[in-house]
Design a protein around this motif. Structure first.
Motif, PDB file in Angstrom:
ATOM      1  N   MET A 173     -17.407 -45.162 -86.743  1.00 43.93           N
ATOM      2  CA  MET A 173     -17.635 -45.342 -85.314  1.00 43.93           C
ATOM      3  C   MET A 173     -17.032 -44.190 -84.513  1.00 43.93           C
ATOM      4  O   MET A 173     -17.624 -43.725 -83.533  1.00 43.93           O
ATOM      5  CB  MET A 173     -17.025 -46.674 -84.855  1.00 43.93           C
ATOM      6  CG  MET A 173     -17.745 -47.903 -85.441  1.00 43.93           C
ATOM      7  SD  MET A 173     -16.976 -49.445 -84.947  1.00 43.93           S
ATOM      8  CE  MET A 173     -17.296 -49.428 -83.196  1.00 43.93           C
ATOM      9  N   ARG A 174     -15.835 -43.715 -84.934  1.00 39.20           N
ATOM     10  CA  ARG A 174     -15.254 -42.571 -84.244  1.00 39.20           C
ATOM     11  C   ARG A 174     -16.145 -41.334 -84.405  1.00 39.20           C
ATOM     12  O   ARG A 174     -16.353 -40.578 -83.449  1.00 39.20           O
ATOM     13  CB  ARG A 174     -13.860 -42.273 -84.800  1.00 39.20           C
ATOM     14  CG  ARG A 174     -12.820 -43.325 -84.496  1.00 39.20           C
ATOM     15  CD  ARG A 174     -11.440 -42.804 -84.822  1.00 39.20           C
ATOM     16  NE  ARG A 174     -10.448 -43.879 -84.794  1.00 39.20           N
ATOM     17  CZ  ARG A 174     -10.000 -44.519 -85.872  1.00 39.20           C
ATOM     18  NH1 ARG A 174     -10.470 -44.178 -87.076  1.00 39.20           N
ATOM     19  NH2 ARG A 174      -9.111 -45.473 -85.760  1.00 39.20           N
ATOM     20  N   GLU A 176     -19.363 -41.320 -85.009  1.00 36.80           N
ATOM     21  CA  GLU A 176     -20.567 -41.477 -84.196  1.00 36.80           C
ATOM     22  C   GLU A 176     -20.275 -41.260 -82.717  1.00 36.80           C
ATOM     23  O   GLU A 176     -21.074 -40.647 -81.993  1.00 36.80           O
ATOM     24  CB  GLU A 176     -21.147 -42.879 -84.418  1.00 36.80           C
ATOM     25  CG  GLU A 176     -21.740 -43.067 -85.809  1.00 36.80           C
ATOM     26  CD  GLU A 176     -22.271 -44.477 -85.998  1.00 36.80           C
ATOM     27  OE1 GLU A 176     -22.076 -45.299 -85.066  1.00 36.80           O
ATOM     28  OE2 GLU A 176     -22.873 -44.755 -87.064  1.00 36.80           O
ATOM     29  N   THR A 177     -19.113 -41.744 -82.285  1.00 41.04           N
ATOM     30  CA  THR A 177     -18.736 -41.539 -80.884  1.00 41.04           C
ATOM     31  C   THR A 177     -18.554 -40.047 -80.585  1.00 41.04           C
ATOM     32  O   THR A 177     -19.039 -39.536 -79.577  1.00 41.04           O
ATOM     33  CB  THR A 177     -17.450 -42.310 -80.567  1.00 41.04           C
ATOM     34  OG1 THR A 177     -17.645 -43.706 -80.842  1.00 41.04           O
ATOM     35  CG2 THR A 177     -17.055 -42.131 -79.109  1.00 41.04           C
ATOM     36  N   ASP A 178     -17.833 -39.369 -81.504  1.00 42.56           N
ATOM     37  CA  ASP A 178     -17.637 -37.928 -81.302  1.00 42.56           C
ATOM     38  C   ASP A 178     -18.971 -37.184 -81.330  1.00 42.56           C
ATOM     39  O   ASP A 178     -19.194 -36.259 -80.537  1.00 42.56           O
ATOM     40  CB  ASP A 178     -16.705 -37.377 -82.384  1.00 42.56           C
ATOM     41  CG  ASP A 178     -15.297 -37.939 -82.262  1.00 42.56           C
ATOM     42  OD1 ASP A 178     -14.953 -38.420 -81.165  1.00 42.56           O
ATOM     43  OD2 ASP A 178     -14.547 -37.888 -83.263  1.00 42.56           O
ATOM     44  N   ARG A 181     -20.767 -37.931 -78.143  1.00 43.21           N
ATOM     45  CA  ARG A 181     -20.166 -37.164 -77.041  1.00 43.21           C
ATOM     46  C   ARG A 181     -20.537 -35.686 -77.149  1.00 43.21           C
ATOM     47  O   ARG A 181     -20.860 -35.032 -76.154  1.00 43.21           O
ATOM     48  CB  ARG A 181     -18.643 -37.341 -77.085  1.00 43.21           C
ATOM     49  CG  ARG A 181     -17.947 -36.668 -75.892  1.00 43.21           C
ATOM     50  CD  ARG A 181     -16.443 -36.861 -75.970  1.00 43.21           C
ATOM     51  NE  ARG A 181     -16.064 -38.269 -75.819  1.00 43.21           N
ATOM     52  CZ  ARG A 181     -15.630 -39.025 -76.811  1.00 43.21           C
ATOM     53  NH1 ARG A 181     -15.509 -38.529 -78.027  1.00 43.21           N
ATOM     54  NH2 ARG A 181     -15.309 -40.286 -76.601  1.00 43.21           N
TER      55      ARG A 181
END
Length: 793
Positions: A173-174, A176-178, A181
């Motif tokens: 998830m991190r 994918e978030t990065d 972003r």
């Protein structure tokens, strides 16, 4: 008895009490046993629950000892849990108990030990994440000070959780978030850096976001000012504002694309505008400047028209077919070569129909299966490469057909009339064979070199002249390799460089040079390089061994003749004084005797004296001729330069010979213009030359003959020249006799050998006239007389 009875009763009572006490004890023990069994079952259940729990307890005492379950030991990669905390980083190779060389990294063990020590001292809980060696497992640690009922005082309890799945999901998830972003940042940067104007409208059509290209196109200060002022890039088209078009796209739920014209930076530009609805969020839009594309389209159309106009001027036939195999263009040569009808030009046919029309006109080859042949030609549209073939027609015409498939599925067909080319090619082959035969039949050895120094052509004598192997020449060697073979056959190998210089001069410097070399076998070769019009160089080689020997012999004989001639010249120069001195003395004494200084002479004596004076005069004249001729041949004849009036000069020469003319009984004519002019020369020697010609004419004409002397002035090669013609109608001479007369020779008694010079008239006259810059030509025919022509400047 009573006492005994009482004792027995008491004893019975005591036993009964014991029995009751024993029964009660048994009941109590049984109850305790049940409770113990229940507690044991509960302890086992709790222990099993603790072992199956997602969290395992690690107890760390104040001395560093640790306690934990076997499952925790397996998580850490150990068969059994070590005794001390520091042993969690033990090396299995050195006697440790880690399974598969796992355990914890030393830095993580140090971090765990420091956290445990801090908790034991300050009672502050901690959180850590550990990753065992050689495992993808992630362990989450939650540590705090242990309750005295659970562990010794001061011990720390650490709950260990297997957070591998949660940690993996969190990491994903991190990531994918990065990534989201980063993608969003890149997308924003891309939109901002896009060279085309881009914007975003709200649902009501108002501008919300614009990029830098939009601001630059509308000439705004910044994006905020443009959005606040609602500056539109697109003008109102057909009564619809850009906001209204965007609302139509949002209402229809589909993009609207249109091509409009607007003013950007003071220039009218064509734009392709797209309004793209984004659900309830609003409408995005962008505009692509297609002005250059439109200009390219206009240029392409103009180029296509110019190309078709140019194709009409070609001698080759060119036709274009579209993807549907319909003819879209055919130039005039194509229409003529394939016998197209005027109706085919007005209503362009399909490819197959065009082939049928050409077949009707006899413009395709004759074949047995025409439908199959036509289908194969129709397959050119689907070919992946250029197709080329020859069409020999029944009338003797040869067509070269080239089919070029086009990327749009069409076909470009080129038809060329090769009839004349094939005829010229046949003539060229004949000429090549003739040239080869001519080369091989020459007495000279020849070879043709290309500008790169490689042998292109040669004849058989070339290899024989240099003593080379025919197989070596067949490899078309370069001049460097050829010179290596030639150098080995030369008397002086260094002379091979001269051959290379001649070839280089003929091919690269484009000039003629030559040379001569001697071979080791005694032969002498003479070679020359000649530049050819096609850029090649021709090397000719001639065996001059025999001519060289003859030349050497002639040179030796010529040297001997030159030496003899020089001896003769010196002899005449030296002996002229010896001739003249006694002759002058004889003439002087004879004149004295004739004058009577020696006394009176008898009549015979006077005749003798007259004969002596006549002989002296004749001998003096001969001596003068010999001296003039010898000095002229030696190039040492002294000439004076005086102005001579031509007509009086020639008249005087004729008058001096009047007596001879009358004695000979011939007719003498002198013709000419008294105003013939004057010339520069030596009167005495020029008079001797012309006088010799007149004397020869008088001597050659029989009694009753005729001699003509004619003077004239004319222009020859742009200069004024005086011509003196002396002709007679005597017997004349043939060519051989005339040549001998001009050389001062005559045949010997045997009729084969030539005697020495007998008459010096013509040779001396030629020498004297040429010494004055003139020319003497003598023409004679047997039975028609002789003519001497003198040209003087």
């Amino acid at each position: 008895m009573t006492l005994s009875t009482i004792a027995m009763v008491l004893l019975g009572l005591l036993l009964a009490a014991w029995m009751v006490a024993a029964g009660a004890a048994i009941v109590v023990a049984h109850a305790r046993q049940k409770r113990a069994e229940a507690a044991l079952r509960n302890a086992r259940r709790l222990s099993r629950m603790a072992e199956e729990s997602p969290a395992q307890l690690l107890m760390v005492r104040t001395d560093g000892r640790i306690e934990g379950s076997p499952r925790l030991a397996q998580w850490l990669g150990f068969e059994t849990l070590p005794q001390f905390l520091t042993e969690l980083a033990a090396d299995p190779a050195r006697g440790g108990v880690a399974k598969g060389g796992r355990g914890l990294p030393p830095e993580q063990v140090e971090a765990l030990a420091e956290a445990v020590l801090t908790t034991q001292r300050t009672s502050r809980p901690f959180r850590l994440s550990l990753n065992p060696n050689g495992s993808r497992r992630t362990l989450a640690l939650r540590g705090c000070l242990a309750d005295p009922l659970i562990g010794p005082r001061g011990a720390a309890q650490v709950w260990v959780f297997d957070a591998s799945d949660a940690e993996t999901q969190l990491a994903r998830m991190r990531a994918e978030t990065d990534r989201a972003r980063s993608d969003f940042t890149a997308l924003v940067g891309l939109i901002e850096a896009a060279p085309i104007p881009m914007w975003f409208r709200e649902a009501d059509g108002r501008l919300r976001l614009v990029n830098t290209a939009y601001v630059r196109a509308v000439g705004g200060e910044n994006a905020r000012a443009v959005v606040e002022d609602g500056v539109e890039l697109i003008e109102v088209v057909d009564g619809l504002t850009p906001a209204q078009v965007a609302q139509q796209a949002a209402g229809a739920g589909r993009p609207i694309e249109r091509i409009i014209s607007t003013t950007i930076d003071g220039q009218r530009r064509a734009l392709r505008v797209l309004d793209l609805p984004l659900g309830d969020e609003g409408v995005a839009g962008y505009a692509i400047d297609i002005e250059e594309m439109e200009e390219l389209g206009r240029s392409f159309r103009a180029f296509r028209e110019a190309q078709r106009s140019m194709l009409d001027l070609l001698s080759s036939g060119v036709a274009q077919f579209d993807a549907s195999r319909r003819l879209i263009f055919a130039n005039q040569p194509f229409q003529r070569l394939l016998a197209m009808k005027p109706a085919d030009v007005i209503n362009p046919p399909q490819f197959e129909r065009l082939i049928d029309t050409a077949r009707e006109g006899g413009r395709v080859p004759e074949m047995r299966d025409y439908p199959a042949w036509r289908r194969e030609r129709a397959g050119w549209f689907a070919a992946s490469s250029v197709q080329e073939e020859a069409w020999p027609l029944s009338d003797g015409t040869h067509l070269r057909v080239v089919a070029q498939p086009m990327p749009d599925g069409g076909l470009l067909l080129v038809v060329e009339d090769r009839t004349e080319t094939l005829r010229i090619s046949a003539m060229r082959d004949t000429l090549l064979r003739t040239r080869t035969a001519t080369f091989d039949s020459l007495f000279e050895a020849i070879a043709v070199f290309a500008p790169d120094g490689r042998v292109q052509l040669w004849n058989r004598r070339f290899a024989a002249a240099w003593g080379l192997d025919a197989d070596f020449i067949d490899t078309h060697p370069k001049v460097a390799d050829l010179l290596q073979r030639i150098a080995a056959r030369l008397a002086r190998p260094a002379q091979a460089k001269a051959v290379g210089d001649v070839v280089r001069a003929a091919t690269l410097e484009r000039r003629e040079t030559g040379g001569r070399v001697a071979l080791a076998d005694g032969r002498t070769l003479e070679f020359a390089g000649v530049p050819l019009p096609d850029g090649n160089g021709l090397l000719t080689v001639l065996d001059i061994t025999d001519s060289q020997k003859a030349e050497d012999a002639l040179r030796e004989r010529n040297a001997a003749l030159v030496e003899a001639d020089q001896l003769k010249t010196r002899f005449l120069a030296n002996m002229s004084y010896e001739f003249r001195t006694p002759l002058t003395s004889i003439g002087g004494f004879a004149e004295l005797l004739q004058a009577g200084l020696g006394g009176d002479l008898t009549e015979p004596g006077r005749e003798y004296v007259d004969a002596i004076l006549t002989s002296v005069a004749r001998l003096s004249d001969q001596i003068e001729n010999v001296l003039d001729l010898s000095q002229s041949e030696a190039g040492m004849l002294p000439l004076s330069h005086e102005a001579i009036e031509v007509f009086p000069f020639v008249t005087k020469l004729v008058e001096e010979r009047r007596a001879r003319i009358l004695d000979a009984g011939i007719q003498f004519d002198l013709r000419g213009d008294p105003g013939a002019g004057r010339i520069e020369g030596d009167p005495r020697r020029l008079g001797r030359a012309v006088g010799h010609l007149i004397d020869n004419a008088i001597a050659a004409v029989p009694r009753g003959g005729r001699v003509l002397v004619e003077l004239s002035r004319h222009r020859l090669r742009g200069a004024n020249r005086v011509r003196i013609v002396v002709s007679d109608n005597g017997p004349g001479m043939d060519a051989a006799t005339l040549a001998r007369a001009l050389g001062g020779l005559k045949l010997g008694a045997d009729g084969l050998t030539a005697e020495r010079r007998q008459g010096l008239g013509l040779p001396l006259a030629r020498q004297l006239i040429e010494a004055h810059g003139g020319q003497l030509d003598v023409e004679s025919l047997p039975g028609h007389g002789t003519t001497a022509i003198v040209e003087l400047p």
